[in-house]
Motif scaffolding. Structure first.
Motif, PDB file in Angstrom:
ATOM      1  N   ARG A   1       1.747   4.547  -1.360  1.00  9.42           N
ATOM      2  CA  ARG A   1       1.054   5.545  -2.179  1.00  9.42           C
ATOM      3  C   ARG A   1       1.896   6.794  -2.368  1.00  9.42           C
ATOM      4  O   ARG A   1       2.414   7.348  -1.403  1.00  9.42           O
TER       5      ARG A   1
ATOM      6  N   VAL B   1      -2.801  -1.325  -4.520  1.00 11.98           N
ATOM      7  CA  VAL B   1      -3.465  -0.041  -4.283  1.00 11.98           C
ATOM      8  C   VAL B   1      -4.550   0.124  -5.343  1.00 11.98           C
ATOM      9  O   VAL B   1      -4.256   0.173  -6.547  1.00 11.98           O
TER      10      VAL B   1
ATOM     11  N   ASP C   1      -9.105   3.786  -6.838  1.00 11.69           N
ATOM     12  CA  ASP C   1      -9.635   4.915  -6.076  1.00 11.69           C
ATOM     13  C   ASP C   1      -8.586   5.569  -5.182  1.00 11.69           C
ATOM     14  O   ASP C   1      -8.751   6.717  -4.764  1.00 11.69           O
ATOM     15  N   ASN C   2      -7.552   4.821  -4.874  1.00 14.38           N
ATOM     16  CA  ASN C   2      -6.538   5.352  -3.971  1.00 14.38           C
ATOM     17  C   ASN C   2      -5.295   5.857  -4.699  1.00 14.38           C
ATOM     18  O   ASN C   2      -4.311   6.204  -4.057  1.00 14.38           O
TER      19      ASN C   2
ATOM     20  N   SER D   1      -3.291   8.661  -6.603  1.00 15.09           N
ATOM     21  CA  SER D   1      -3.360  10.126  -6.655  1.00 15.09           C
ATOM     22  C   SER D   1      -2.670  10.627  -7.910  1.00 15.09           C
ATOM     23  O   SER D   1      -1.437  10.681  -7.966  1.00 15.09           O
TER      24      SER D   1
ATOM     25  N   ASP E   1       0.819  -1.210   0.000  1.00 15.91           N
ATOM     26  CA  ASP E   1       0.000   0.000   0.000  1.00 15.91           C
ATOM     27  C   ASP E   1       0.860   1.270   0.000  1.00 15.91           C
ATOM     28  O   ASP E   1       0.573   2.227   0.717  1.00 15.91           O
TER      29      ASP E   1
END
Lengths: 365, 365, 365
Positions: free
Chosen positions: A101, A176, A179-180, A182, A99
């Motif tokens: 990000r 990931v 939706d997550n 960026s 995860d």
């Protein structure tokens, strides 16, 4: 001045042991770091990176960035290095991360600070150590999050009599989700002749539409790691884990020599995979990663990429995402790599198995 | 996600073969590069350069530069590196370069882009390869030319059945003539006590008038090339020719190991020749160059300079030009070098024979 | 162009011999140097420095600095390197230095120039060489002194028949007294919760009150010096002493290989001693220093610190000074070092014995 010299080991921070981690605790990691043009030039010299997003200010600006963003992995390695003294200095093993990000671009002049929250604890059945799960978050000088990731490490207990904490194992995503991711909204290449813009800057002619799930790319270039290469890089990231630096002590370890920091291998593979992925822009996520075997100075690293998934990006008709598997191998041509992993585990020459997601411009917009 | 993995070599650009070059074609090279203060600091660390023109902002400004100009060779190596993937990735040999002109100063923050025009083609009698002549031009972000040079390389044919192109061999000057040297008009030291200005900044007491045609300078200092030195430099220049980086593959080459990029040797020799040429300012031209023998990590490089010609510079009464022969040798004192070249070719320890032109302040103005 | 090549050794500056130094003479050293963000990033990569004063702009500004000051030792090594061609190129030995004062912060963009005044001369009884004492002073582009130090070197005579100069040996302080320490008045942490500010930035929990005279800290981390590490650093400092670079020539020296520049060892030890001294701010003085044994590439360096003295600082109620002895050892754990020095001299594995003074925040203010 007194004559008597007293040895004071207490001034040296021994780092946290398993029983020192408390569920939900937030640890503020020390030595915030301002990233400069010097760091970025060194990153080019250490990795051979050629991605124009990080090497050409006009190209970055043509996409909407205010100036050249710092390479995602350079920012990640610096952010990660800060967690080492608090999280993994007494680690038996770095078990994995997930995860990861990349939330906001990092620019030259930004100062990164990292904190970690304990999100899981599980003492092992031996009672001698346990697994600590932390979510680390890096913010810039405006306190805006720029990076966030989870990792878990196995850490020694100091006091074996301490009772085990309640077992809490966090649920982690296998990747990931869309939706997550960026993708900065200010980035757009809509009005520009994309093919021309990208090919003349990146040298690559392939876009999002050209990559198919299941496709494998054998990147032809190899890079030999010199002793100074990996230690310069690891010091630049201010990762002070001793097994990368202290050859005298490592000579009596099972490895017999210094280990190359895994982040160095990730960056090399990313740079070596430029040919074939020239138009990839920023890294949006690292979904999972394994350092399958150790790397040492003298190893020559090659890279294989497999396309795991392709996604369109909402609100970005000019861009898609590619989920890629980047496999690093050593002292062996990618053409000779058949099975990355078998029932008995990883091929002995596989050093990295990384699952990550990049933004890739779309041809047709 | 599909299970079947297909190897897709087509994503890897194999580069141009002899039959892919078309007379007069212009090739836009990829990955433009913004030069930063980090590049310049690394160049000092990699070469030991001490020329105050590139190391001291006040000195550069006292001569009329808006700020410290980037070292000419750093700019050249970066510009040159961009041409490698398109021009020389399938080269049998780099045969030479000529008419290298340094047209405008490059400053920190400038972004360099390079293109090459095919100006000559000659298939070899074997029919297996041919010679390609290109003129490469580098522009800054204002599209102003800053560098221009010709080089010729022998390139493999992929399809031996393709008919040979019409043979066209360009006429190349044996040196860049005075009329084609670009000395910025804004540079002037007329009003300044030149001797004092220069000697206190450069440490040198010799000026244009002190150099005589035929004079030889044995530069005393030597520099040993470490493996990391040359690979860091070559990656900084983003020159991705694999024979400099991939020790695993090179072990089965006739060399048995990685080759040092010729540009690394040029920069080392230029830096080693600082003592004896302290007051030389910018490089105006490289007239010709030969990498007479390969260099490897571990070699210690020394330098000999011969003064080939001295010229006054029109419109620059305070400055002249020196045409110099810079000879790089390895593992041998310059004092022991008698004949650079004999009937049977270069001395086995000569690694570089470079003919170049520098600006040099005149004493009497 | 003439054919006859004349060897002209005269263009090479042979440097000063003992008889060339004149009492009270001021020597202006060449090649002023503008320090950039690139130098600072390289310093981090070369030493592993993590001191937030030099790595984090917001932290530096919170203390009152206008921006991140350049590391004191980076500035010192660059300033020192300038003196080599004039002072120590013909040195038999660097005998020592004293009274090293760090007078003003150096910032990125500052240009440093150094001059040295001859403050002592003593011909040795052999008549073959003599000791030269110089006070060197470094100024920034505003002609403000930023550094000042004394060193003395033993230099060969070229002409043994020259009469000895009058013997003058300067009186040197055994340490820089409190009155001569320059702590910028603009630095203040009075209004800030000091413990919180420092611990979250430095990671250290010990302050001035926690250090006791006679206390010894065995710093746990070790760092192996790669060949490229020390040569990159020494070139960055533009210290051109040949014995650090020319492995071919050094093979026939008693050392059999290149020597590591002593400044490289000082910086490594300072960086390795971060753990245990995390809250130390700038270096205020180097009181004395000895390179007890040579270091070579491949050596692993460890560090021991002894607290020699603790002082309050007038006009700085929020800060004190610590006088520290920093001992560098090689290929040996600090825990195994018993006697640093015995009647017969230094322990064979001690490479550095440095007496210096740092500013350290006080807990209680």
């Amino acid at each position: 001045m007194k004559n008597s010299i007293k040895y004071n080991p207490s001034k040296i921070n021994a780092g946290r042991f398993f029983e020192d981690f408390i569920m939900n605790e937030v640890i503020q990691h020390a030595t915030p770091r301002t990233i400069t043009a010097g760091d970025c030039a060194l990153y080019i010299a250490l990795t051979g990176e050629r991605n124009p997003l990080h090497c050409s200010e006009p190209f970055a600006q043509s996409l909407g960035y205010k100036t050249t963003p710092v390479d995602d992995l350079l920012a990640f390695h610096i952010a990660f290095g800060k967690t080492v003294p608090d999280i993994s200095v007494n680690a038996v093993a770095n078990l994995g991360y997930a995860d990861v990000r990349f939330i906001r671009p990092v620019y030259i002049g930004d100062t990164l600070s990292t904190s970690s929250q304990v999100i899981g604890l599980r003492q092992n059945s031996s009672g001698k150590n346990g697994i600590v799960y932390v979510r680390s978050t890096t913010v810039n000088q405006h306190n805006e999050p720029v990076l966030s990731w989870v990792r878990w490490v196995m850490v020694h207990k100091r006091d074996l009599n301490r009772v085990a904490p309640m077992t809490i194992v966090p649920t982690l995503p296998s990747f990931v989700a869309l939706d997550n991711l960026s993708v900065p909204t200010f980035i757009s290449a809509k009005k520009i002749d994309k093919k021309e813009l990208f090919t003349k800057n990146s040298g690559g002619q392939y876009f999002w539409e050209d990559y198919q799930i299941g496709e494998r790319i054998n990147h032809a270039a190899g890079m030999t790691i010199n002793p100074a290469d990996h230690t310069l890089a690891t010091r630049l990231y201010q990762n002070n884990a001793r097994l990368h630096f202290d050859d005298f002590a490592m000579k009596s370890s099972p490895f017999g020599q210094r280990l190359v920091y895994g982040g160095v291998v990730i960056s090399l593979c990313r740079s070596l995979s430029y040919e074939g992925l020239e138009n990839a822009l920023s890294i949006l996520a690292i979904n999972a990663g394994t350092h399958a075997n150790p790397s040492f100075a003298g190893d020559t690293i090659y890279t294989v990429t497999e396309v795991m998934d392709v996604w369109t990006l909402p609100n970005h008709p000019d861009m898609g995402a590619l989920r890629l598997r980047m496999v690093g191998i050593k002292n062996m041509s990618p053409d000779n790599l058949d099975k990355i992993k078998s029932e008995t585990g990883y091929h002995a020459d596989v050093v990295l198995d990384l699952d990550y997601t990049v933004a890739m411009p779309r041809r047709g917009n």
